[in-house]
Design a protein around this motif. Structure first.
Motif, mmCIF file in Angstrom:
data_model
loop_
_atom_site.group_PDB
_atom_site.id
_atom_site.type_symbol
_atom_site.label_atom_id
_atom_site.label_comp_id
_atom_site.label_asym_id
_atom_site.label_seq_id
_atom_site.Cartn_x
_atom_site.Cartn_y
_atom_site.Cartn_z
ATOM 1 N N ALA A 1 0.831 -1.204 0.000
ATOM 2 C CA ALA A 1 0.000 0.000 0.000
ATOM 3 C C ALA A 1 0.866 1.254 0.000
ATOM 4 N N ALA A 2 1.955 1.225 0.775
ATOM 5 C CA ALA A 2 2.835 2.390 0.861
ATOM 6 C C ALA A 2 3.546 2.640 -0.460
ATOM 7 N N ALA A 3 4.044 1.592 -1.085
ATOM 8 C CA ALA A 3 4.756 1.748 -2.356
ATOM 9 C C ALA A 3 3.833 2.304 -3.429
ATOM 10 N N ASP A 4 2.607 1.786 -3.507
ATOM 11 C CA ASP A 4 1.664 2.237 -4.530
ATOM 12 C C ASP A 4 1.185 3.653 -4.246
ATOM 13 N N PHE A 5 1.135 4.017 -2.968
ATOM 14 C CA PHE A 5 0.756 5.374 -2.586
ATOM 15 C C PHE A 5 1.809 6.375 -3.055
ATOM 16 N N CYS A 6 3.079 6.002 -2.887
ATOM 17 C CA CYS A 6 4.172 6.885 -3.319
ATOM 18 C C CYS A 6 4.119 7.100 -4.824
ATOM 19 N N VAL A 7 4.108 5.992 -5.565
ATOM 20 C CA VAL A 7 4.053 6.044 -7.036
ATOM 21 C C VAL A 7 3.324 4.795 -7.510
ATOM 22 N N ASP A 8 2.393 4.948 -8.438
ATOM 23 C CA ASP A 8 1.719 3.791 -9.025
ATOM 24 C C ASP A 8 2.778 2.815 -9.532
ATOM 25 N N GLN A 9 2.803 1.602 -8.944
ATOM 26 C CA GLN A 9 3.893 0.670 -9.210
ATOM 27 C C GLN A 9 3.905 0.149 -10.641
ATOM 28 N N ALA A 10 2.754 -0.049 -11.235
ATOM 29 C CA ALA A 10 2.710 -0.505 -12.631
ATOM 30 C C ALA A 10 3.263 0.585 -13.546
ATOM 31 N N MET A 11 2.861 1.820 -13.270
ATOM 32 C CA MET A 11 3.332 2.964 -14.042
ATOM 33 C C MET A 11 4.843 3.137 -13.894
ATOM 34 N N LEU A 12 5.331 2.961 -12.662
ATOM 35 C CA LEU A 12 6.769 3.114 -12.400
ATOM 36 C C LEU A 12 7.559 2.002 -13.064
ATOM 37 N N GLN A 13 7.080 0.771 -12.983
ATOM 38 C CA GLN A 13 7.796 -0.350 -13.578
ATOM 39 C C GLN A 13 7.902 -0.184 -15.091
ATOM 40 N N SER A 14 6.836 0.291 -15.714
ATOM 41 C CA SER A 14 6.862 0.546 -17.152
ATOM 42 C C SER A 14 7.894 1.608 -17.502
ATOM 43 N N PHE A 15 7.948 2.648 -16.686
ATOM 44 C CA PHE A 15 8.909 3.732 -16.904
ATOM 45 C C PHE A 15 10.342 3.217 -16.802
ATOM 46 N N ILE A 16 10.623 2.411 -15.789
ATOM 47 C CA ILE A 16 11.978 1.883 -15.591
ATOM 48 C C ILE A 16 12.383 0.984 -16.751
ATOM 49 N N LEU A 17 11.468 0.132 -17.210
ATOM 50 C CA LEU A 17 11.773 -0.772 -18.327
ATOM 51 C C LEU A 17 12.065 -0.005 -19.603
ATOM 52 N N ARG A 18 11.341 1.095 -19.811
ATOM 53 C CA ARG A 18 11.527 1.871 -21.044
ATOM 54 C C ARG A 18 12.795 2.708 -21.014
ATOM 55 N N LYS A 19 13.163 3.194 -19.855
ATOM 56 C CA LYS A 19 14.266 4.162 -19.766
ATOM 57 C C LYS A 19 15.594 3.576 -19.279
ATOM 58 N N SER A 20 15.553 2.433 -18.611
ATOM 59 C CA SER A 20 16.800 1.853 -18.097
ATOM 60 C C SER A 20 17.707 1.425 -19.245
ATOM 61 N N PRO A 21 19.031 1.423 -18.989
ATOM 62 C CA PRO A 21 19.686 1.771 -17.720
ATOM 63 C C PRO A 21 20.054 3.244 -17.618
ATOM 64 N N TYR A 22 19.665 4.074 -18.580
ATOM 65 C CA TYR A 22 20.083 5.476 -18.587
ATOM 66 C C TYR A 22 18.878 6.379 -18.377
ATOM 67 N N ILE A 23 18.449 6.477 -17.120
ATOM 68 C CA ILE A 23 17.307 7.335 -16.781
ATOM 69 C C ILE A 23 17.851 8.716 -16.448
ATOM 70 N N SER A 24 17.462 9.703 -17.216
ATOM 71 C CA SER A 24 17.989 11.049 -17.027
ATOM 72 C C SER A 24 17.191 11.805 -15.968
ATOM 73 N N GLU A 25 17.792 12.861 -15.474
ATOM 74 C CA GLU A 25 17.107 13.723 -14.512
ATOM 75 C C GLU A 25 15.865 14.346 -15.145
ATOM 76 N N LYS A 26 15.975 14.706 -16.408
ATOM 77 C CA LYS A 26 14.833 15.287 -17.125
ATOM 78 C C LYS A 26 13.682 14.286 -17.209
ATOM 79 N N ASP A 27 14.012 13.019 -17.467
ATOM 80 C CA ASP A 27 12.989 11.971 -17.526
ATOM 81 C C ASP A 27 12.268 11.844 -16.188
ATOM 82 N N VAL A 28 13.036 11.888 -15.116
ATOM 83 C CA VAL A 28 12.454 11.736 -13.783
ATOM 84 C C VAL A 28 11.510 12.890 -13.468
ATOM 85 N N ARG A 29 11.944 14.092 -13.774
ATOM 86 C CA ARG A 29 11.103 15.255 -13.476
ATOM 87 C C ARG A 29 9.800 15.194 -14.284
ATOM 88 N N ALA A 30 9.894 14.778 -15.509
ATOM 89 C CA ALA A 30 8.689 14.674 -16.341
ATOM 90 C C ALA A 30 7.762 13.588 -15.799
#
Length: 381
Positions: free
Chosen positions: A298-327
């Motif tokens: 519950a805490a993890a999903d409250f911080c950030v939707d975990q499905a949404m976050l996992q998709s983001f990590i898979l698409r951007k890894s291993p080079y996740i930029s600061e700009k990507d994170v802010r967006a």
């Protein structure tokens, strides 16, 4: 030969005199054996001088006895004449051997007063009537009727002290009756306060309207504590330490404890297990109790939707930029540091974009109930 029984008040000279009589020796005989002047031996026999390690060795050889016997005679005599110890020494030692008494005094939780009052203060601090009701200094259990005793088996004395300070501070807060529906209803508003740290001071009032007391108590030195859900007369209390002083940790721990509140965890036992990031907040631990797994999810999903976050990590890894994170944080409507904290945890890159993990202590010190960091909450023992 005289008896080897050691009497506490007997000077070694008395034993030597008895031994001379038993052997039929004169003082001059023993002085000859020792290579002493008779006057030197006479002073020892009359108790005007004491046995030293050197003379103990010599007397041992002269009487064919262990030198330690003569040293023990002298030690017992000295202890018998010594000033009796202050009874407070034993009292202070019995508490300080278990609990961080000096830190409790330093932080204003108990007074630095005469030892006769220490028992009274400590018993009152823990909300007990007698010393033998206090765990760790007696056989009393941490929780008398815990439904899940194994959940509390690892609690440490310092954590127990911190827990009771949380409960004491919470009792000073006037709070309406707890409403589970109201608490569920404010979760989205609560999350919006994690977008901007300037909104963090609003959180205690938001929870109090739902009947939840929020208390911030600095951790006890050397003990790992991040949070707890405890209960006072069916009223929930959330205690936090802000140990890591990061907004992502605050968001996670607070929502974790809220889940305990919503599920009623620890209600029958007065408190749920004390949480820390190296223990039951470690979501990767397969041995966690089910209530901790649910609270972590519950805490993890409250911080950030975990499905949404996992998709983001898979698409951007291993080079996740600061700009990507802010967006991404803007789309998720949460502070970037919370996104970064989640990614650090999932990718095991704990120094990545660390510059976003700035201190939030100044914001939290505006909360209604704060104890620590040179602030002392007013609590009556």
């Amino acid at each position: 030969m005289a008896s080897l029984e050691i009497l506490p008040s007997e000077h070694p000279g008395e034993f030597i005199a008895e031994e001379l009589e038993a052997r039929g020796w004169s003082q001059a005989d023993l002085a000859f054996v020792l290579g002493w002047d008779v006057s030197q031996l006479n002073r020892l026999i009359k108790g005007k001088t004491d046995v030293t390690p050197d003379s103990a060795n010599m007397l041992g050889d002269a009487f064919d006895m262990p030198a330690e016997f003569f040293m023990n005679l002298q030690k017992q005599y000295d202890l018998g004449r010594a000033k009796k110890a202050d009874p407070g020494v034993r009292t202070r030692a019995s508490w300080a051997a278990v609990f961080p008494v000096r830190e409790m005094i330093k932080r204003g939780w108990i007074e630095d007063t005469e030892s006769s009052l220490l028992d009274v203060q400590m018993v009152r601090f823990f909300g007990k009537n007698r010393r033998d009701e206090v765990p760790f200094v007696s056989e009393a259990p941490v929780i008398a009727h815990a439904a899940r005793k194994t959940s509390y088996s690892e609690i440490l004395p310092g954590q127990y002290v911190w827990l009771h300070r949380v409960r004491s501070v919470a009792q000073t807060i006037d709070c309406p009756k707890y409403s589970e529906d109201a608490l569920r209803g404010v979760l989205s508003t609560l999350r919006s306060h994690f977008i901007d740290p300037d909104d963090l001071p609003r959180i205690p009032t938001l929870l109090k309207k739902c009947g939840v007391r929020l208390v911030l108590v600095e951790q006890i030195a050397g003990s790992k504590i991040d949070g707890v859900c405890t209960w006072l007369d069916d009223q929930p209390v959330i205690g936090l330490t802000n140990r890591l002083d990061r907004i992502d940790n605050l968001c996670f721990v607070l929502r974790h404890e809220i889940e305990h509140v919503l599920r009623g965890d620890g209600r029958e036992d007065t408190f749920a297990p004390i949480d820390d990031f190296d223990g039951n907040l470690g979501s990767g631990n397969p041995d966690l109790p089910e209530c901790e797994k649910l609270a972590n999810a519950a805490a993890a999903d409250f911080c950030v939707d975990q499905a949404m976050l996992q998709s983001f990590i898979l698409r951007k890894s291993p080079y996740i930029s600061e700009k990507d994170v802010r967006a991404f944080a803007a789309r998720a409507q949460i502070h970037p540091a919370i996104v970064i904290g989640q990614i650090q945890h999932k990718t095991n890159r704990h120094n990545w974009l660390r510059k976003y993990q700035t201190s939030i202590r100044a914001f939290l010190k505006e909360w209604e109930a704060v104890d620590g960091w040179d602030e002392v909450a007013r609590v009556e023992l």
